[in-house]
Design a protein around this motif. Structure first.
Motif, PDB file in Angstrom:
ATOM      1  N   LYS A  82      32.466 -49.273 -26.575  1.00 52.54           N
ATOM      2  CA  LYS A  82      31.051 -48.908 -26.589  1.00 52.54           C
ATOM      3  C   LYS A  82      30.371 -49.673 -25.465  1.00 52.54           C
ATOM      4  O   LYS A  82      30.439 -50.902 -25.402  1.00 52.54           O
ATOM      5  N   LEU A  83      29.747 -48.944 -24.561  1.00 52.48           N
ATOM      6  CA  LEU A  83      29.070 -49.531 -23.403  1.00 52.48           C
ATOM      7  C   LEU A  83      27.619 -49.085 -23.411  1.00 52.48           C
ATOM      8  O   LEU A  83      27.330 -47.899 -23.576  1.00 52.48           O
ATOM      9  N   GLY A  90      23.249 -54.835  -9.447  1.00 50.69           N
ATOM     10  CA  GLY A  90      23.942 -53.613  -9.062  1.00 50.69           C
ATOM     11  C   GLY A  90      25.354 -53.497  -9.588  1.00 50.69           C
ATOM     12  O   GLY A  90      26.088 -52.572  -9.203  1.00 50.69           O
ATOM     13  N   ALA A  91      25.762 -54.396 -10.496  1.00 55.66           N
ATOM     14  CA  ALA A  91      27.124 -54.367 -11.016  1.00 55.66           C
ATOM     15  C   ALA A  91      27.365 -53.130 -11.877  1.00 55.66           C
ATOM     16  O   ALA A  91      26.464 -52.622 -12.547  1.00 55.66           O
ATOM     17  N   VAL A  92      28.624 -52.654 -11.865  1.00 54.98           N
ATOM     18  CA  VAL A  92      29.058 -51.529 -12.704  1.00 54.98           C
ATOM     19  C   VAL A  92      30.220 -52.024 -13.554  1.00 54.98           C
ATOM     20  O   VAL A  92      31.115 -52.703 -13.049  1.00 54.98           O
ATOM     21  N   LEU A  93      30.207 -51.700 -14.841  1.00 52.13           N
ATOM     22  CA  LEU A  93      31.297 -52.086 -15.739  1.00 52.13           C
ATOM     23  C   LEU A  93      32.230 -50.900 -15.928  1.00 52.13           C
ATOM     24  O   LEU A  93      31.792 -49.819 -16.340  1.00 52.13           O
ATOM     25  N   VAL A  94      33.504 -51.101 -15.619  1.00 48.46           N
ATOM     26  CA  VAL A  94      34.505 -50.047 -15.771  1.00 48.46           C
ATOM     27  C   VAL A  94      35.778 -50.655 -16.346  1.00 48.46           C
ATOM     28  O   VAL A  94      36.359 -51.565 -15.743  1.00 48.46           O
ATOM     29  N   ASP A  95      36.194 -50.179 -17.497  1.00 45.03           N
ATOM     30  CA  ASP A  95      37.498 -50.536 -18.035  1.00 45.03           C
ATOM     31  C   ASP A  95      38.499 -49.596 -17.364  1.00 45.03           C
ATOM     32  O   ASP A  95      38.386 -48.376 -17.479  1.00 45.03           O
ATOM     33  N   ALA A 154      25.383 -54.390 -22.688  1.00 53.20           N
ATOM     34  CA  ALA A 154      26.264 -54.799 -23.782  1.00 53.20           C
ATOM     35  C   ALA A 154      27.556 -53.990 -23.720  1.00 53.20           C
ATOM     36  O   ALA A 154      27.576 -52.856 -23.244  1.00 53.20           O
ATOM     37  N   TYR A 155      28.631 -54.625 -24.223  1.00 53.51           N
ATOM     38  CA  TYR A 155      29.934 -53.960 -24.204  1.00 53.51           C
ATOM     39  C   TYR A 155      30.736 -54.416 -25.407  1.00 53.51           C
ATOM     40  O   TYR A 155      30.699 -55.593 -25.782  1.00 53.51           O
TER      41      TYR A 155
END
Length: 243
Positions: A88-89, A142-147, A100-101
């Motif tokens: 869940k992002l 500007g960060a991007v969260l990617v699993d 949140a992640y």
């Protein structure tokens, strides 16, 4: 003659029901969410199907107060024992900043990661059978969260493609760190999704210590396909995006 008592006024019996429904509808409208994308992917390694990913991406609110919630479930049967991953992002605002992640892994190596982004830092709580640990790492503007192997997360990289090529901070939750990644647009290609051929933008994201990841998205940025050639990994959409 005795004066007559005033006749009581009787309200229609439906009035309380109408009031209740009006309140309920108003509350539902306040909590209404817009579906941005939902569907599933077939997961393949070396050409063999090893699992599925199902997901939904929804937006609540608009403008600077908007929140996008991306949820997914990845079921794998590629190793010595089956594994299930739920994610869940949450991202917020026009800049789509991760806030949140949550990641839950069930299988041979179970663990749970709960992350919060506050200011310019990620605070992650990692829970496993061996105990609990806390990690904190940088989250630049500007960060991007990617699993890496969660296909629907590439939707958030697609939102940056109009500015490609560019370098951007990439949050890697399973490694509890941020890396500098290069996002590049290869071009427009035709991709097969189910029985349909869809024009898609082909992009690549590259980061130190990780293999190059290719992904294809439609005109609305919805992910159609992800490939990690060095790992013989493919996630392919099972049906065209809705609408």
């Amino acid at each position: 003659m005795r004066p007559r008592s005033p006749t009581p006024v009787r309200l229609p019996l439906v009035t309380p029901l109408l009031l209740f429904l009006s309140t309920l509808i108003g509350a539902a409208g306040a909590d209404a969410q817009t579906a941005l994308d939902e569907g599933s992917f077939r997961l393949l390694i070396g050409g063999r199907e090893v699992g599925r990913e199902t997901f939904s991406i929804r937006r609540a609110g608009s403008g600077p107060d908007a929140v996008i919630i991306a949820q997914g479930r990845v079921s794998l049967d590629a190793g010595p024992s089956p594994e299930e991953v739920t994610t869940k992002l949450e991202v917020s605002g026009v800049a789509l900043r991760p806030t949140a992640y949550e990641l839950n892994v069930r299988g041979e190596e179970p663990r749970r990661i709960l992350g919060q982004v506050v200011g310019g830092r990620v605070s992650a709580r990692i829970i496993s059978p061996g105990g609990e640990a806390l990690r904190e790492y940088l989250a630049s503007e500007g960060a991007v969260l990617v699993d890496e192997t969660v296909a629907h997360h590439y939707y958030f990289l697609a939102r940056r493609l109009d500015a490609a090529p560019l370098r951007l901070p990439l949050l890697v939750p399973r490694l509890s760190r941020q890396v500098s990644a290069q996002l590049s647009l290869v071009g427009v290609e035709s991709v097969t999704v189910g029985d349909a051929r869809i024009e898609a933008r082909h992009a690549i994201v590259e980061a130190p210590g990780s293999p190059a990841r290719h992904f294809w998205v439609d005109h609305a940025g919805r992910v159609l396909r992800v490939e990690i050639p060095d790992r013989n990994y493919v996630a392919e959409r099972t049906a065209p995006p809705p609408g």
